[in-house]
Write a protein that holds these residues in place. Structure first.
Motif: not given
Length: 133
Positions: A101-116, A123-133
């Motif tokens: 959700a947009p309200e859960d995304i933070r500047i500085g948050m670690r993410v990992r790429a995946r494809f859709e 297309a490259v999209v991203f998921d929050r990395e495990e343990g990322a705040a």
């Protein structure tokens, strides 16, 4: 000097990511990682670009939330965020985090790429990395 791909840079990108990993071009002359796919290095104008798999990990640099307005009688539209991600290898990519959700995304948050998408139109999209705040 690396040989030029037989396909254009975008098609070459699609062929490389078919294995489910993110690939970037690297310049053999200046060593810089390159994104968007291209024929010339944007840093030194060299033609010596080669493809390498990369981690796909990065950090959210910034985001903007798109607020969709509903028309009368329609269900409420869902907002979504567009993000700029600084890849660990250097380049910055524009994408989104479809499972966050947009309200859960933070500047500085670690993410990992995946494809859709399907082969040839990934297309490259991203998921929050495990343990990322």
């Amino acid at each position: 000097m690396a040989s030029l791909p037989k396909a254009g840079p975008d098609q070459a990108f699609q062929e490389h990511v078919a294995d489910g990993r993110l690939w970037l071009q690297y310049c053999d002359d200046c060593g810089e990682a390159v994104f968007m796919p291209r024929i010339l290095c944007p840093h030194c104008s060299s033609l010596s670009l080669e493809w390498r798999p990369v981690s796909g990990r990065g950090t959210v640099h910034t985001l903007t939330v798109l607020h969709r307005r509903s028309r009368p009688g329609e269900p409420e539209k869902i907002n979504h965020a567009i993000v700029l991600v600084d890849l660990d290898e250097g380049p910055r990519m524009m994408s989104h985090l479809p499972g966050t959700a947009p309200e859960d995304i933070r500047i500085g948050m670690r993410v990992r790429a995946r494809f859709e998408g399907e082969d040839g139109a990934r297309a490259v999209v991203f998921d929050r990395e495990e343990g990322a705040a």
